[in-house]
Every structure is written in C-alpha cells, then in structure tokens.
Design an enzyme around this catalytic site. Sequence first.
Site, PDB file in Angstrom:
ATOM      1  N   PHE A  82      15.767  39.415  49.879  1.00 38.95           N
ATOM      2  CA  PHE A  82      15.962  40.229  51.082  1.00 38.95           C
ATOM      3  C   PHE A  82      16.076  41.681  50.662  1.00 38.95           C
ATOM      4  O   PHE A  82      16.996  42.068  49.951  1.00 38.95           O
ATOM      5  CB  PHE A  82      17.211  39.828  51.882  1.00 38.95           C
TER       6      PHE A  82
ATOM      7  N   ASP B  86      17.976  45.904  43.324  1.00 42.42           N
ATOM      8  CA  ASP B  86      18.456  46.186  44.676  1.00 42.42           C
ATOM      9  C   ASP B  86      19.944  45.843  44.711  1.00 42.42           C
ATOM     10  O   ASP B  86      20.325  44.684  44.805  1.00 42.42           O
ATOM     11  CB  ASP B  86      17.667  45.351  45.699  1.00 42.42           C
TER      12      ASP B  86
ATOM     13  N   LYS C 158      24.687  50.315  52.184  1.00 47.38           N
ATOM     14  CA  LYS C 158      25.861  49.607  52.727  1.00 47.38           C
ATOM     15  C   LYS C 158      27.199  50.300  52.411  1.00 47.38           C
ATOM     16  O   LYS C 158      27.521  51.284  53.048  1.00 47.38           O
ATOM     17  CB  LYS C 158      25.821  48.153  52.286  1.00 47.38           C
TER      18      LYS C 158
END
Length: 410
Positions: free
Chosen positions: A139, A224, A253
């Site tokens: 993802f 990531d 985030k």
Amino acid sequence: MSNPSIEKESLYGAHNYQPLPVVLVKGQGVYVWDDKGERYLDMMSAYSAVSHGHCHPTLVSALQKQAETLNIVSRAFYTDKLGSFLERICKLSGFERALPMNTGAEAVETALKAARKWAYTVKGVEENKAEIIACSNNFHGRTIAIVGLSTEPQYQAGFGPFPPGYKIIPFGDEKALEKAITPNTAAFLVEPIQGEGGIIVPPEGYLKACAAICKKNNVLLICDEIQTGLGRTGRLFAFQHEDMQPDAIVLGKALGGGLLPVSLFLTKKEVMDVFTPGDHGSTFGGNPLAATVANAAIEVLLQEKLIESAAQQGDYFKQQMKTLNSPLIKDVRGKGLLLGLEIDKRYPAREICLKLLKHGILTKETHECVIRFAPPLIITREQIDTVIKALQIVLQEAESELKNKTTLPA
Ligand SMILES: *Cc1c(COP(=O)(O)O)cnc(C)c1O
C-alpha cells in the site's frame, strides 16, 4: 440509530469509506469522545497519523502561534521556518536532502519521479524504459500512478489505464528482487512492514539483503516509512531494526503531529539533485505552518521519548495479546505499537470492531481478518490492560455466537 451527522455524510458525501457508526467530536491524548459524551480509547490513531496523541498541547500551541504569524506563501519565496525543519530531519535521519509535500501519496509520487529521472540522468537508462519494482500486497497510496502498483483488485478496478514500467514481486523474498532487476531498474519501493496489507512483517534480514542487492545493481532502495516511521515500530524508522540504510525514504502521517498533513521525500544529494526549478512542486508543500508543526512533532517525539515508549509498551501489548487464549485468534504480529490481531475467517473482524466500540475501544479491521492496534505512542500500561480486558470479553462473545450458530438445527 438515525444521527444527523451520519445522515448528512452519507447523503452529500462520496461512499468511498464505510465508517463505524460513531460521531467523534473531541480528542485528547489517547481518548476521543462522541456526540453523546461517550469516551473511547483510540487504537487506530488515524492509521498512525496521531502518534503524539490527540491535541498534543505543545503541538497545538506551536500551530496556534505560527497560525497567527505566517501560514501559506508557496515556494516562490523563502520562509524562516522551512530550512530549519529540513535541517533537523536530515541530521536526524542521516539523509542529505529533503523535499516536503503534504500527503503520503504525494511523497511517494515524488519518490517515483526522482527515481525515474535519476535512472535517466545518472544511471544512464534509455529514455522511457525505467522500471520500478514493488511488492505484492503493498500500500503506497491512492493516486493513479500508485494504484497502478497495487495488487489489490479493488484499488485498481475501474481506474485504468495505469502508467507502465512497473514490476511486482512477492514481499519478503530477496531472491525475487535479485531476479526481477534488469539494467533498466531504477528503484525498489518497499514498506519495512506492510501496514494496510495486514501488518505483515518480513523475515529478519530481508531489508538488509535487499539493500545489498540494490547496491550491487545500482538500484535505489526506497522505503515507504509513511506508516512505520517516526517511532511507530519502536525505532525512529522501521529500517533501523536492521543494520542498513536505504537510499531514500518517504514519511507522512505522524510527521504532521496529528494536526496537519505533512510529508517528505528524503534521499541523498545525488538523487535529489535530479530536480531542477520547475521539475516538480506543490503549492502547500513546505509551508511555514506545516514546517513549524512537523518540526515540533519531531522535537516532542524525542523529548517525550515516544520511540522508547512505543518499543516498551508495544512489547507489553503484544505479550498480553498472546496470553489471550481464544480459538478465534490466528496470529498476533507486528513491531512496537503497530500490531495486528488476525481473526479466524469464520468470524468477520469488522464485527469484533463493532463489539469493541461498545466497550469504548476504537479500531478498524484491515484486509477483512486483521484487527489493527496502533494507538498513540503515549499509551500507558493501564490503558493497554483495559483494551486486553475488553478483547477477552469480546472474543468470548464471538466464540459463543459461533458455537450457537453451528448447533442450530440443520
Ligand atoms: C497511508 C499510507 C500512504 C498514503 O498516505 P496518504 O497520506 O493517505 O496519501 C502511503 N504509504 C503507506 C505505507 C501508508 O500507510
């Protein structure tokens, strides 16, 4: 159960989410409150974006002070805030250069663009031939270029065509990486732990082996760390569980301190130098408000020893989950405070989440059968004990429901 907030969201909004039926109005630390005054322990922290806890006072005051001073000016001008933010994150992370964006997906797009241009201008790959390797079950975000890398049929269905130049290999298998690399390979993009994919931890030594393979073949290794970074797994970055340093990382985030979207692409000088004025940009990326909040978020992370907390409380949480003896539990996994509880497929994980909600615990399933436990890193042992107690009750309920179903007359 009619609620005007829920009705308006469903009437006027797109139905691209299926939220749990709770309307949140307030947050403080690890807690959030709904419109009826009920308090919940937040075990989701907005997919790890709220590592510092809701409304952290130091971050809120940094935001307020900057908001009254200077906010958005674009990158057409310098500001007194961006440089010191970039300096701090570079010195802390060991990367030489940082490029600020807003959302995680934009930082991933930035990484993909940098890798391709590096392949053409530095590595010497023939024009339009550069390849990016990614892992199945990944993802990395929701833009068209990024869902083009996805192996989740729903993320792609109806959104094609996608950009070419991608290769997918199994996650956790460095031999597959070695095989997939060609002279045209620009980069290998990988999550140190697959978050949305179900909190999947690769075999020990995987990233280190990938780094060696990438180095040997002059391929960029891009981690990531949008979900795993900034203390979430008990280290500043999840790649630090292994003795290696990638060529680049992407952050997002938690970088925004739970207040704003702030993301970064971090890499070495040789790669970042492929960008020249006009190549790439973002109106809001690196604005002084975001830079101030992100700088404060890093400061708080270090000062309050949130990374150490994530390691300690995460170990405790995981151990406690392992003591739950329910036949419905298939696996307990993860690192630090990025934990997943895999539930037997016979019982929908979403139903467990709905039951936990009634016990004042907020979380969400991922991949149908995994329940995510990723609370703010400030969570205490007592709060973890509360979650464990509720889990025990809920799992017992679920178990007896299943039993009753199977004993129903045929
Ligand atoms: C959440 C996430 C993204 C996308 O971030 P957005 O801010 O939602 O665009 C990318 N990669 C990983 C690993 C993530 O968890």
